[in-house]
Write an enzyme that holds these catalytic residues in place. Structure first.
Site, PDB file in Angstrom:
ATOM      1  N   CYS A  48      -8.706  -6.212   0.300  1.00  0.00           N
ATOM      2  CA  CYS A  48      -9.232  -5.521  -0.894  1.00  0.00           C
ATOM      3  C   CYS A  48      -8.986  -6.403  -2.102  1.00  0.00           C
ATOM      4  CB  CYS A  48      -8.562  -4.168  -1.109  1.00  0.00           C
ATOM      5  SG  CYS A  48      -9.048  -3.445  -2.706  1.00  0.00           S
ATOM      6  N   HIS A  76      -9.087   2.201  -3.803  1.00  0.00           N
ATOM      7  CA  HIS A  76     -10.176   1.916  -4.761  1.00  0.00           C
ATOM      8  C   HIS A  76     -11.542   2.410  -4.309  1.00  0.00           C
ATOM      9  CE1 HIS A  76      -7.040  -0.985  -6.051  1.00  0.00           C
ATOM     10  NE2 HIS A  76      -7.444  -0.559  -7.222  1.00  0.00           N
ATOM     11  N   HIS A 116      -3.689   1.854 -19.508  1.00  0.00           N
ATOM     12  CA  HIS A 116      -3.997   3.284 -19.642  1.00  0.00           C
ATOM     13  C   HIS A 116      -2.713   4.091 -19.479  1.00  0.00           C
ATOM     14  CE1 HIS A 116      -3.799   3.792 -15.290  1.00  0.00           C
ATOM     15  NE2 HIS A 116      -4.695   2.831 -15.128  1.00  0.00           N
TER      16      HIS A 116
END
Ligand code: ME8
Length: 505
Positions: A125, A146, A17
């Site tokens: 995580c 997140h 992205h």
């Protein structure tokens, strides 16, 4: 002189992205600038293919991690020509040559006595692939990045004796105040070190998608150890039959986002010290690109939050150079900053199309109309000289501190100065009066030379436009030393260019 710049290697758990494009373009701007200085440049980017972040997504999609990696690595590869990035190599950590080098280096770390076997008990995580310390856990045992619940892990791992590097790292930070920039990130990393370092897991026993630990093949390396080493391993196999390590190591700059500061500013130098490998010269940490929504609210763009601005769509509408320019103009490199299609459109129209594109087309058109397409062979206007004095040096000094946005701003001040100059001199008026032919000569020559000067400096930001415009000016030399106002003679022929930044369809 050798210059080696890297981007993080991106996880192949999803498609790229704009955030990834941003870092990569930032590194490209520095690589292109250093090539303009005549340095020998090596620019590395690539993909991080091992570990839990990739294995979990592959499992959810019902494909093997390798299949997922192949598919998504290709997307990162496809992005590079689209954003016009001039990387010299693209490393994939699933490359057997990388794996072999990782094993060699880590074996050295092991042989040097910096590892031991133990039990890891704590919060992890799976998206960061990060064993969180107490200070890094958000409310309800969630990941602050997140916003997902952390996993409670209890497993037998190999550990890296990070704690024994607390003192050497403090010394490193004391001796090299520019090891990490900007200063806020240097302070943040130093505070983490000063807070006391605990040993960290070096291997995972539960995961199989990774590089096997050579002294204990039931384990694979914890993905960050494998990933960080890419910066070093790539040099040994990037060019067939040649080992570039001696030429380019230590790296000049690692460019990365603030989300992965700890790994780069704490783990990485400790690992290199443990392996007896020289440390990189500098780490340049940038902020987050945030998406500004209709209500003005800003959130970090990320795969997991699902609010991603697709760089391909943006480039289809406005072109690659517009994306490159906008990202570094709108958001000061180093800080967080919001991007939106609204401000994108504004900068495109007012700055790129009007201030730069129109300035260039008008100048070329006037040289065509009033002087038969030849730049008058006269001296540049002395009145403009002070405005361009030391500009290239200023830009180089700023880029030496990765002040990518500030450097662009200095160049743009001159673009605006040239626009004012056109208005002040009104060449269309001078052209009506034969007695002012000399003045018109000086004006047109100064405009052509001013545009050439700023365009050489803008090359790293807008390479496609710069190439077109310099070709139209008949002056294609990109060397930084030519970016001095009046450095090139007049008398050459110019050609016309179609609008450089046309109205989007
Ligand atoms: O962390 N704004 O990979 P990753 C600015 N594989 N930059 C952004 C961004 C945003 N919104 N989102 C991502 C990893 N980035 C590891 C790295 S390196 C040895 C291993 C950029 O795919 C930024 O450079 O999560 C950030 O640090 C990086 O992508 C994280 O990419």
């Amino acid at each position: 002189m050798a210059f080696y710049v890297t981007t993080p290697i991106y996880y192949v758990n999803a498609a790229p992205h704009l955030g990834h494009a941003y870092t990569t373009i930032g590194a490209d701007i520095l690589a292109r600038h250093h090539r303009q200085r005549g340095e020998e440049v090596f620019f590395l980017t690539g993909t991080d293919e091992h570990g839990e972040p990739v294995a979990k997504v592959a499992e959810a999609e019902g494909v093997s991690p390798k299949e997922l990696a192949d598919r998504n690595a290709q997307r990162f590869l496809d992005l590079l020509p689209r954003i016009n990035v001039s990387n010299d190599f693209f490393i994939r950590t699933s490359d057997p040559r990388h794996k072999q080098r990782v094993q060699e280096v880590m074996q050295r770390v092991h042989d040097n006595g910096h590892t031991y076997k133990g039990i890891y008990e704590g919060w992890y995580c799976p998206k960061c692939a990060d064993f969180k310390t107490e200070g890094e856990i958000a409310e309800g045992n969630t990941c602050p990045i997140h916003r997902i619940p952390l996993d409670r892990e209890h497993e037998e791992n190999w550990f890296f004796r990070l704690s024994t590097f607390e003192q050497p790292l403090k010394e490193l930070y004391a001796q090299r105040p520019d090891f990490v920039a900007p200063k806020t990130r240097y302070n943040e990393a130093l505070a983490f070190i000063n807070g006391g370092l605990q040993d960290v897991s070096l291997s995972r026993a539960k995961i199989t998608w990774g590089v096997e630990v050579p002294w204990d093949p039931a384990h694979v390396f914890y993905v960050w150890f494998d990933a960080l080493l890419n910066y070093y391993t790539a040099l040994s196999f990037a060019r067939d039959g040649e080992d570039l390590t001696d030429t380019f190591w230590p790296a000049s700059y690692h460019i990365l986002g603030k989300d992965i500061l700890k790994f780069h500013a704490v783990f990485w130098p400790a690992m290199l010290l443990a392996a007896g490998i020289p440390l990189p010269e500098r780490e340049l940490i940038h902020g987050y690109l945030l998406m500004r929504d209709a209500s003005g609210e800003e959130t970090k763009m990320s795969k997991s939050l699902g609010n991603v601005l697709d760089p391909f769509e943006v480039m289809d509408t406005f072109g690659t150079d517009a994306l490159r320019y906008y990202c570094f103009r709108e958001v000061s490199f180093g800080n967080d900053g919001g991007v939106s299609t609204t401000t994108f459109g504004e900068r495109y129209e007012f700055e790129l199309a009007n201030e730069y594109g129109n300035l260039a087309s008008r100048t070329l058109a006037m040289i065509g109309r009033y002087r038969g397409g030849t730049v008058p062979d006269v001296d540049v206007d002395a009145a403009l000289r002070p405005d361009f004095e030391r500009l290239a040096d200023e830009v180089a000094e700023l880029l030496d501190h990765a002040e990518i946005t500030q450097a662009l701003d200095r160049i743009w001040q001159r673009v605006r100065r040239l626009n004012r100059y056109v208005e002040e001199r009104a060449p269309w008026q001078l052209a009506k009066d034969d007695g002012k032919a000399d003045e018109l000569d000086v004006t047109l020559r100064s405009l052509a030379e001013g545009i050439r000067t700023v365009t050489v400096l803008l090359h790293p930001y807008v390479p496609e436009t710069a190439a077109k415009l310099l070709a139209a000016l008949g002056q294609e030399d990109l060397a930084l030393e030519t970016a001095a106002f009046g450095a090139r003679p007049g008398g050459g022929a110019v050609t016309q260019v179609p609008p450089l930044f046309p109205k989007p369809q």
